[in-house]
Motif scaffolding. Structure first.
Motif, PDB file in Angstrom:
ATOM      1  N   GLU A  67      25.382  29.845  32.138  1.00 59.02           N
ATOM      2  CA  GLU A  67      25.085  31.175  32.658  1.00 59.02           C
ATOM      3  C   GLU A  67      26.389  31.900  32.993  1.00 59.02           C
ATOM      4  O   GLU A  67      27.357  31.260  33.428  1.00 59.02           O
ATOM      5  N   PRO A  68      26.451  33.240  32.814  1.00 55.78           N
ATOM      6  CA  PRO A  68      27.682  33.975  33.087  1.00 55.78           C
ATOM      7  C   PRO A  68      28.220  33.806  34.506  1.00 55.78           C
ATOM      8  O   PRO A  68      29.437  33.712  34.691  1.00 55.78           O
ATOM      9  N   HIS A  69      27.345  33.738  35.513  1.00 53.33           N
ATOM     10  CA  HIS A  69      27.849  33.579  36.883  1.00 53.33           C
ATOM     11  C   HIS A  69      28.499  32.209  37.081  1.00 53.33           C
ATOM     12  O   HIS A  69      29.463  32.073  37.831  1.00 53.33           O
ATOM     13  N   THR A 111      29.574  40.074  30.858  1.00 52.40           N
ATOM     14  CA  THR A 111      28.854  40.289  32.110  1.00 52.40           C
ATOM     15  C   THR A 111      29.882  40.341  33.227  1.00 52.40           C
ATOM     16  O   THR A 111      30.608  39.365  33.445  1.00 52.40           O
ATOM     17  N   ALA A 112      29.962  41.486  33.908  1.00 60.03           N
ATOM     18  CA  ALA A 112      30.926  41.660  34.994  1.00 60.03           C
ATOM     19  C   ALA A 112      30.230  41.497  36.337  1.00 60.03           C
ATOM     20  O   ALA A 112      29.124  42.015  36.544  1.00 60.03           O
ATOM     21  N   MET A 113      30.890  40.777  37.253  1.00 63.09           N
ATOM     22  CA  MET A 113      30.319  40.486  38.563  1.00 63.09           C
ATOM     23  C   MET A 113      31.335  40.716  39.663  1.00 63.09           C
ATOM     24  O   MET A 113      32.519  40.439  39.467  1.00 63.09           O
ATOM     25  N   ARG A 114      30.855  41.216  40.821  1.00 64.22           N
ATOM     26  CA  ARG A 114      31.704  41.294  42.012  1.00 64.22           C
ATOM     27  C   ARG A 114      31.634  39.949  42.703  1.00 64.22           C
ATOM     28  O   ARG A 114      30.554  39.399  42.922  1.00 64.22           O
ATOM     29  N   CYS A 115      32.814  39.428  43.056  1.00 68.00           N
ATOM     30  CA  CYS A 115      32.900  38.106  43.665  1.00 68.00           C
ATOM     31  C   CYS A 115      33.759  38.162  44.915  1.00 68.00           C
ATOM     32  O   CYS A 115      34.534  39.099  45.119  1.00 68.00           O
ATOM     33  N   SER A 116      33.625  37.131  45.738  1.00 64.94           N
ATOM     34  CA  SER A 116      34.469  36.964  46.913  1.00 64.94           C
ATOM     35  C   SER A 116      35.022  35.549  46.908  1.00 64.94           C
ATOM     36  O   SER A 116      34.447  34.648  46.297  1.00 64.94           O
ATOM     37  N   VAL A 117      36.145  35.363  47.588  1.00 61.67           N
ATOM     38  CA  VAL A 117      36.779  34.047  47.662  1.00 61.67           C
ATOM     39  C   VAL A 117      36.162  33.256  48.802  1.00 61.67           C
ATOM     40  O   VAL A 117      35.885  33.793  49.875  1.00 61.67           O
ATOM     41  N   ILE A 118      35.983  31.965  48.568  1.00 60.89           N
ATOM     42  CA  ILE A 118      35.524  31.034  49.591  1.00 60.89           C
ATOM     43  C   ILE A 118      36.766  30.294  50.082  1.00 60.89           C
ATOM     44  O   ILE A 118      37.484  29.681  49.290  1.00 60.89           O
ATOM     45  N   GLY A 119      37.033  30.368  51.379  1.00 61.99           N
ATOM     46  CA  GLY A 119      38.188  29.654  51.928  1.00 61.99           C
ATOM     47  C   GLY A 119      39.475  30.446  51.815  1.00 61.99           C
ATOM     48  O   GLY A 119      39.472  31.675  51.801  1.00 61.99           O
ATOM     49  N   ASP A 120      40.586  29.709  51.696  1.00 61.72           N
ATOM     50  CA  ASP A 120      41.912  30.316  51.693  1.00 61.72           C
ATOM     51  C   ASP A 120      42.114  31.155  50.440  1.00 61.72           C
ATOM     52  O   ASP A 120      41.864  30.708  49.328  1.00 61.72           O
ATOM     53  N   ALA A 121      42.556  32.377  50.642  1.00 63.63           N
ATOM     54  CA  ALA A 121      42.758  33.292  49.521  1.00 63.63           C
ATOM     55  C   ALA A 121      44.197  33.783  49.451  1.00 63.63           C
ATOM     56  O   ALA A 121      44.480  34.768  48.788  1.00 63.63           O
ATOM     57  N   SER A 122      45.114  33.089  50.123  1.00 63.83           N
ATOM     58  CA  SER A 122      46.505  33.533  50.108  1.00 63.83           C
ATOM     59  C   SER A 122      47.152  33.139  48.782  1.00 63.83           C
ATOM     60  O   SER A 122      46.807  32.118  48.188  1.00 63.83           O
ATOM     61  N   PRO A 123      48.093  33.944  48.290  1.00 62.83           N
ATOM     62  CA  PRO A 123      48.776  33.610  47.036  1.00 62.83           C
ATOM     63  C   PRO A 123      49.431  32.230  47.049  1.00 62.83           C
ATOM     64  O   PRO A 123      49.526  31.586  46.006  1.00 62.83           O
TER      65      PRO A 123
END
Length: 181
Positions: A67-69, A111-123
């Protein structure tokens, strides 16, 4: 970018003939934190692709039966080492045809989706797959690096969907429409 094994096997049979493949685009957005100044804007996580040096959201080809997601989640983990959660559908549209340097021709149903990061998102927490990604980083949606218009469009859609989910309608097609008089 690494070509999935199922495509390598297909190409052995059909050569460079055009292929239609399902794809996924993960537009990973970090919203403005509560209490931030009114001038603050969301940020988007972008990658600089190793194959062509272009900045894009995370993208990838769906594996057979995937599935795309699920593709979006897998690609974010493989390419930059982050776990994401798919929040919303942004749209579906045809991309291509694209002709690669080796002569392969491919069109994608993306298929384009808006997503969010789970946990640490620092570079500093990113673990880049150097075969696919030169660099990755967070960018203000108002100050993104140069990229294809389609990607700018879906980043804008991601922010619109985040801000007004009740009024957002997923985009059907990425083709630029001519204005009528």
């Amino acid at each position: 970018m690494a070509t999935p094994e199922f495509i390598v096997e297909l190409r052995e049979k059909i050569g460079h003939a055009p292929l239609w493949l399902p794809g996924a685009t993960a537009v990973i957005i970090k919203d403005v934190p509560p209490g931030a100044p009114l001038t603050a804007v969301p940020e988007v996580l972008l990658i600089k692709r190793a194959d062509n040096g272009e900045w894009t959201p995370v993208t990838g080809i769906c594996d057979p039966g995937e599935e795309p997601h699920v593709t979006a989640v897998r690609e974010a983990k493989e390419e930059i080492g982050v776990d994401i959660h798919v929040e919303a559908l942004l749209g579906v549209g045809a991309v291509g045809p694209v002709e690669y340097a080796n002569g392969d021709v491919v069109s994608y149903m993306d298929t384009a989706m808006r997503c969010s990061v789970i946990g640490d998102a620092s570079p500093e927490s990113f673990v880049l797959d150097r075969d696919e990604v030169e660099e990755a980083g967070w960018f203000s949606v108002m100050q993104m690096p140069p990229m294809r218009p389609r990607f700018r469009l879906i980043v804008g859609d991601a922010v619109a969907q985040l801000r007004r989910p009740e009024g957002f309608r997923p985009r059907m097609g990425y083709v630029k429409r001519e204005r009528t008089r």
